[in-house]
Design a protein around this motif. Sequence first.
Motif, mmCIF file in Angstrom:
data_model
loop_
_atom_site.group_PDB
_atom_site.id
_atom_site.type_symbol
_atom_site.label_atom_id
_atom_site.label_comp_id
_atom_site.label_asym_id
_atom_site.label_seq_id
_atom_site.Cartn_x
_atom_site.Cartn_y
_atom_site.Cartn_z
ATOM 1 N N PRO A 99 -4.239 5.289 2.339
ATOM 2 C CA PRO A 99 -3.014 3.793 1.690
ATOM 3 C C PRO A 99 -3.998 3.898 1.370
ATOM 4 O O PRO A 99 -5.148 3.459 0.543
ATOM 5 C CB PRO A 99 -3.657 3.216 3.154
ATOM 6 C CG PRO A 99 -3.474 4.115 4.377
ATOM 7 C CD PRO A 99 -4.829 4.936 4.196
ATOM 8 N N TYR A 105 0.887 -1.236 -0.171
ATOM 9 C CA TYR A 105 0.224 -0.042 -0.175
ATOM 10 C C TYR A 105 1.353 1.624 -0.315
ATOM 11 O O TYR A 105 1.869 1.286 0.755
ATOM 12 C CB TYR A 105 -0.893 -0.025 1.239
ATOM 13 C CG TYR A 105 -2.258 -0.920 1.473
ATOM 14 C CD1 TYR A 105 -2.279 -1.799 1.163
ATOM 15 C CD2 TYR A 105 -3.422 -0.119 0.469
ATOM 16 C CE1 TYR A 105 -2.946 -2.988 1.049
ATOM 17 C CE2 TYR A 105 -4.072 -1.542 0.743
ATOM 18 C CZ TYR A 105 -3.962 -3.077 1.174
ATOM 19 O OH TYR A 105 -5.224 -3.255 0.691
ATOM 20 N N PHE A 134 3.574 0.522 2.666
ATOM 21 C CA PHE A 134 3.871 -0.740 3.227
ATOM 22 C C PHE A 134 3.550 -1.836 2.881
ATOM 23 O O PHE A 134 2.733 -2.105 1.654
ATOM 24 C CB PHE A 134 2.077 -0.052 4.440
ATOM 25 C CG PHE A 134 1.750 1.051 5.402
ATOM 26 C CD1 PHE A 134 2.081 2.000 5.191
ATOM 27 C CD2 PHE A 134 2.523 1.002 6.843
ATOM 28 C CE1 PHE A 134 1.116 3.203 5.541
ATOM 29 C CE2 PHE A 134 2.551 2.080 7.554
ATOM 30 C CZ PHE A 134 2.277 3.082 6.347
ATOM 31 N N GLN A 156 1.318 5.454 1.048
ATOM 32 C CA GLN A 156 0.298 6.602 1.417
ATOM 33 C C GLN A 156 1.348 7.986 1.444
ATOM 34 O O GLN A 156 1.983 8.393 2.117
ATOM 35 C CB GLN A 156 -0.363 6.368 3.282
ATOM 36 C CG GLN A 156 -1.379 7.334 4.136
ATOM 37 C CD GLN A 156 -1.298 6.602 5.306
ATOM 38 O OE1 GLN A 156 -0.413 5.656 5.849
ATOM 39 N NE2 GLN A 156 -1.989 7.166 5.947
ATOM 40 N N PHE A 213 0.602 -5.690 8.599
ATOM 41 C CA PHE A 213 1.329 -4.774 7.786
ATOM 42 C C PHE A 213 2.982 -4.573 8.668
ATOM 43 O O PHE A 213 3.234 -4.388 10.285
ATOM 44 C CB PHE A 213 0.643 -3.571 8.222
ATOM 45 C CG PHE A 213 -0.493 -3.262 7.177
ATOM 46 C CD1 PHE A 213 -1.755 -3.787 7.665
ATOM 47 C CD2 PHE A 213 -0.491 -2.461 5.255
ATOM 48 C CE1 PHE A 213 -2.826 -4.081 6.962
ATOM 49 C CE2 PHE A 213 -1.373 -2.620 5.043
ATOM 50 C CZ PHE A 213 -2.704 -3.136 5.867
ATOM 51 N N GLY A 214 3.516 -4.017 8.062
ATOM 52 C CA GLY A 214 4.992 -3.480 7.808
ATOM 53 C C GLY A 214 4.680 -2.500 8.873
ATOM 54 O O GLY A 214 3.480 -1.677 8.649
ATOM 55 N N THR A 215 5.756 -1.498 9.201
ATOM 56 C CA THR A 215 6.020 -0.565 10.101
ATOM 57 C C THR A 215 5.978 0.540 9.154
ATOM 58 O O THR A 215 6.067 2.062 9.493
ATOM 59 C CB THR A 215 6.924 -0.105 11.053
ATOM 60 O OG1 THR A 215 7.981 -0.381 10.434
ATOM 61 C CG2 THR A 215 6.480 -1.063 11.876
ATOM 62 N N GLY A 216 6.451 0.213 7.452
ATOM 63 C CA GLY A 216 6.106 1.563 6.593
ATOM 64 C C GLY A 216 7.713 1.859 6.223
ATOM 65 O O GLY A 216 8.588 1.777 6.922
#
Lengths: 114, 115
Positions: A44, A36, A89, A38, A104-107
């Motif tokens: 997102p 995703y 993400f 954002q 999700f990962g932390t981005g």
Amino acid sequence: GENVEQHPSTLSVQEGDSAVIKCTYSDSASNYFPWYKQELGKRPQLIIDIRSNVGEKKDQRIAVTLNKTAKHFSLHITETQPEDSAVYFCAAVRTGFGNEKLTFGTGTRLTIIP
Amino acid sequence: GAGVSQSPSNKVTEKGKDVELRCDPISGHTALYWYRQRLGQGLEFLIYFQGNSAPDKSGLPSDRFSAERTGESVSTLTIQRTQQEDSAVYLCASSRDRGPYNEQFFGPGTRLTVL
């Protein structure tokens, strides 16, 4: 449960260069991996995804690769442009068994330098 | 067509107060999700609805958090006795059907600040 780690947390690249973001996951049964994007102040949006039965998927300037043995997957952006600046993400999920929960990962905050 | 909408866009409240956040999914979408996004963090799953039922509430942080969905449409997330650690952006998403292969469309989020 699933645990997704994402690196790097921030990334700056010159416009026109490539960017790579990497994620690792813990559940070997995970079989679906969406990415995703954002943009600042926006919601997102799904940009690309990959299922575990393929190793690579491309869509114009973006591609995702998956290594099931190593339990990691990566997002590749080529010929970066200013509009690629955003937080990205990764996510992982084991589909089926009534499981709907994307982890999700932390981005990664990607900045494209003009 | 209209996307996912959320209200309010911003909410500032005092510690100990209750808050109610609203999500209007895309019309016809049967699946609805709530996430929490703390500053600089990823998306944390809270709860999922299929129709009006919630098969997965595993992400709700505590019994102060609850959610409901009515008419297979609007959903509300309620946080009772808010704490400062509840401060975050709360995102709602909907998808055409259940299952992670169905793209989730996100709303703009509600930014909650607990003083």
